[in-house]
Each structure stands twice: as structure tokens, then as C-alpha cells.
Motif scaffolding. Structure first.
Motif, PDB file in Angstrom:
ATOM      1  N   GLY A 227      -8.720  -2.410  -3.311  1.00 41.14           N
ATOM      2  CA  GLY A 227     -10.238  -2.484  -3.214  1.00 41.14           C
ATOM      3  C   GLY A 227     -10.669  -3.873  -3.929  1.00 41.14           C
ATOM      4  O   GLY A 227     -11.944  -4.143  -3.736  1.00 41.14           O
ATOM      5  N   THR A 228      -9.877  -4.711  -4.602  1.00 40.10           N
ATOM      6  CA  THR A 228     -10.427  -5.958  -5.122  1.00 40.10           C
ATOM      7  C   THR A 228     -10.447  -7.041  -4.281  1.00 40.10           C
ATOM      8  O   THR A 228     -11.287  -7.995  -4.627  1.00 40.10           O
ATOM      9  N   GLY A 229      -9.538  -7.126  -3.178  1.00 42.21           N
ATOM     10  CA  GLY A 229      -9.644  -8.271  -2.412  1.00 42.21           C
ATOM     11  C   GLY A 229     -10.609  -8.325  -1.249  1.00 42.21           C
ATOM     12  O   GLY A 229     -11.167  -7.371  -0.978  1.00 42.21           O
ATOM     13  N   ARG A 230     -10.589  -9.361  -0.462  1.00 39.32           N
ATOM     14  CA  ARG A 230     -11.628  -9.505   0.505  1.00 39.32           C
ATOM     15  C   ARG A 230     -10.923  -8.667   1.774  1.00 39.32           C
ATOM     16  O   ARG A 230     -10.008  -9.070   2.079  1.00 39.32           O
TER      17      ARG A 230
ATOM     18  N   LYS B 232       0.978  -1.241  -0.133  1.00 40.68           N
ATOM     19  CA  LYS B 232       0.020   0.078   0.152  1.00 40.68           C
ATOM     20  C   LYS B 232       0.605   1.212  -0.137  1.00 40.68           C
ATOM     21  O   LYS B 232       0.457   2.033  -0.815  1.00 40.68           O
ATOM     22  N   SER B 233       1.998   1.431   0.808  1.00 38.72           N
ATOM     23  CA  SER B 233       2.565   2.461   1.112  1.00 38.72           C
ATOM     24  C   SER B 233       4.182   2.188   0.194  1.00 38.72           C
ATOM     25  O   SER B 233       4.718   3.219  -0.120  1.00 38.72           O
ATOM     26  N   SER B 234       4.420   1.029   0.108  1.00 42.15           N
ATOM     27  CA  SER B 234       5.847   1.049  -0.748  1.00 42.15           C
ATOM     28  C   SER B 234       5.713  -0.308  -1.847  1.00 42.15           C
ATOM     29  O   SER B 234       5.118  -1.162  -1.648  1.00 42.15           O
ATOM     30  N   SER B 235       6.214   0.129  -3.051  1.00 42.65           N
ATOM     31  CA  SER B 235       6.533  -1.058  -3.978  1.00 42.65           C
ATOM     32  C   SER B 235       7.649  -1.290  -4.262  1.00 42.65           C
ATOM     33  O   SER B 235       7.815  -1.911  -5.286  1.00 42.65           O
ATOM     34  N   SER B 236       8.675  -1.336  -3.278  1.00 41.90           N
ATOM     35  CA  SER B 236       9.824  -1.654  -3.384  1.00 41.90           C
ATOM     36  C   SER B 236      10.155  -3.277  -3.773  1.00 41.90           C
ATOM     37  O   SER B 236      11.206  -3.582  -4.330  1.00 41.90           O
ATOM     38  N   LYS B 237       9.256  -3.946  -2.859  1.00 42.39           N
ATOM     39  CA  LYS B 237       9.572  -5.174  -3.126  1.00 42.39           C
ATOM     40  C   LYS B 237       9.058  -5.909  -4.131  1.00 42.39           C
ATOM     41  O   LYS B 237       9.737  -6.983  -4.806  1.00 42.39           O
ATOM     42  N   ALA B 238       8.096  -5.364  -5.013  1.00 42.03           N
ATOM     43  CA  ALA B 238       7.562  -6.008  -6.350  1.00 42.03           C
ATOM     44  C   ALA B 238       7.121  -4.777  -7.177  1.00 42.03           C
ATOM     45  O   ALA B 238       5.983  -4.529  -7.429  1.00 42.03           O
TER      46      ALA B 238
ATOM     47  N   PRO C 267       1.756  -6.942 -11.346  1.00 42.29           N
ATOM     48  CA  PRO C 267       0.243  -6.091 -11.711  1.00 42.29           C
ATOM     49  C   PRO C 267      -0.621  -6.003 -10.495  1.00 42.29           C
ATOM     50  O   PRO C 267      -1.443  -5.475 -10.463  1.00 42.29           O
ATOM     51  N   PHE C 268      -0.182  -6.611  -9.522  1.00 41.49           N
ATOM     52  CA  PHE C 268      -0.939  -6.589  -8.069  1.00 41.49           C
ATOM     53  C   PHE C 268      -0.471  -5.720  -7.169  1.00 41.49           C
ATOM     54  O   PHE C 268       0.625  -5.260  -6.947  1.00 41.49           O
ATOM     55  N   ARG C 269      -1.656  -5.108  -6.244  1.00 37.50           N
ATOM     56  CA  ARG C 269      -1.318  -4.220  -5.262  1.00 37.50           C
ATOM     57  C   ARG C 269      -2.208  -3.993  -4.264  1.00 37.50           C
ATOM     58  O   ARG C 269      -3.577  -4.316  -4.559  1.00 37.50           O
ATOM     59  N   PHE C 270      -1.722  -4.120  -2.674  1.00 39.73           N
ATOM     60  CA  PHE C 270      -2.528  -4.048  -1.695  1.00 39.73           C
ATOM     61  C   PHE C 270      -3.114  -2.849  -1.721  1.00 39.73           C
ATOM     62  O   PHE C 270      -2.739  -1.862  -1.874  1.00 39.73           O
ATOM     63  N   GLY C 271      -4.655  -2.829  -1.269  1.00 40.74           N
ATOM     64  CA  GLY C 271      -5.208  -1.504  -1.146  1.00 40.74           C
ATOM     65  C   GLY C 271      -6.123  -1.269  -2.329  1.00 40.74           C
ATOM     66  O   GLY C 271      -6.486   0.073  -2.503  1.00 40.74           O
TER      67      GLY C 271
END
Length: 176
Positions: free
Chosen positions: A88-91, A72-78, A82-86
Motif C-alpha cells: 500500500g505504499t507504492g503508487r 504479493k503471493s510469493s516471497s521466494s525470489k527475495a 525489506p520491500f513487498r508488493f501490495g
């Protein structure tokens, strides 16, 4: 036709290699906790009028493990995922629930810094889930690496299989 049989045989070898190497990668990287993903890896070959179709299958979360998830706050790991936490698509709460069962299975408990007491599994799971949600999941490429490696070898084998099958078909037709 023999050409179709040879094609199916080559695709079968290709798929078996990819599945075997993917399972090996899961075990080596310690991502084989419940064996659900390991056991779900499979493939299906279907001969069509235009050639053949090969499809791979796995648990839904396998794609997240393979490609990683940006936090959500950092994309340095991946960064390329194409996927991102936060998004709104996940449960809602799904990650925390999964972490609760994981920390119980692995018997992981953090200690409280002030009192020195162990935190509950629920609290430990929440802290881990929050960290994963913010920072993301690093891609393991457990499936992508063997697929790409096998795909690089595939054309030569496929051309050879097609030519052998075609040769046998031509020999049969000329004998008639």
C-alpha cells in the motif's frame, strides 16, 4: 590538516571504486536499459568535527533493484527483502506504466495462444507487471556486493592514511 586530507582521499577512492563496480554490475546484468540508474549513482563526502561522512545517492528504484522486492503471493525470489508488493505504499498502476514503456523500448510482444496473433504492448505489459507483482523481483546486489568488498579493504587503508597524515602533522608541529 593533512590527516583530514588523507581521510578524504581514502574515502574518495573507496566511493569511486564502489560506484565504478556498481555501474559495471548494472551493465553486465542487463539492468542498464535507460541508463537512468547508471547515471544517477553518485556520492558526497563531508568532513565534520567528528571525522567524515560519506553518502551515496541513486534513483529511488535502485534500492529495489539492489535488495529485491517480495511478491504479493510469493516471497521466494527475495525472502530477505525489506520491500513487498501490495503493502500500500507504492503508487497505483506505477508498475504497469513502467512495463509499458519497457516493452515498447525492447519491442516485446506476446502471442495469443488461441489465435496466434501478437498481443498489444499494453496487454503484454499488463501480463509482465502482474507476474512481477505476484512473484517479486530477485535482488541483483549490484551496489551491495562492491560496497561490502570495498568496505572489507577500507580499515587497513584508512588506518594507513590516518597514520601518514598524523605523522606529517606531528613533523610540522615539531619544526615550529
Amino acid at each position: 590538516m593533512l590527516a583530514d586530507k588523507a581521510l578524504k582521499e581514502e574515502l574518495n577512492k573507496f566511493a569511486k571504486y564502489v560506484i565504478q563496480q556498481s555501474r559495471s554490475n548494472l551493465s553486465k546484468s542487463d539492468k542498464n536499459d535507460t541508463k537512468a540508474l547508471y547515471n544517477s549513482l553518485g556520492y558526497d563526502i563531508e568532513l565534520t568535527t567528528k571525522g567524515a561522512e560519506l553518502g551515496f545517492s541513486m534513483e529511488q528504484y535502485g534500492e529495489f533493484q539492489d535488495k529485491g522486492v517480495r511478491g504479493k503471493s510469493s516471497s521466494s525470489k527475495a525472502p530477505n527483502s525489506p520491500f513487498r508488493f501490495g503493502s500500500g505504499t507504492g503508487r497505483k498502476g506505477g508498475l504497469t506504466e513502467a512495463m509499458q514503456s519497457y516493452v515498447k523500448r525492447r519491442r516485446i510482444q506476446f502471442k495469443d495462444r488461441k489465435t496466434g496473433r501478437f498481443l498489444s504492448y499494453k496487454s503484454t505489459a499488463f501480463l509482465i507487471a502482474r507476474s512481477i507483482y505476484q512473484k517479486g523481483i530477485k535482488p541483483s546486489l549490484f551496489f551491495t556486493k562492491p560496497f561490502v568488498a570495498a568496505f572489507k579493504r577500507l580499515p587497513d587503508d584508512l588506518i594507513e592514511a590516518y597514520s601518514i597524515g598524523l605523522e606529517k602533522d606531528l613533523i610540522k608541529l615539531t619544526k615550529r
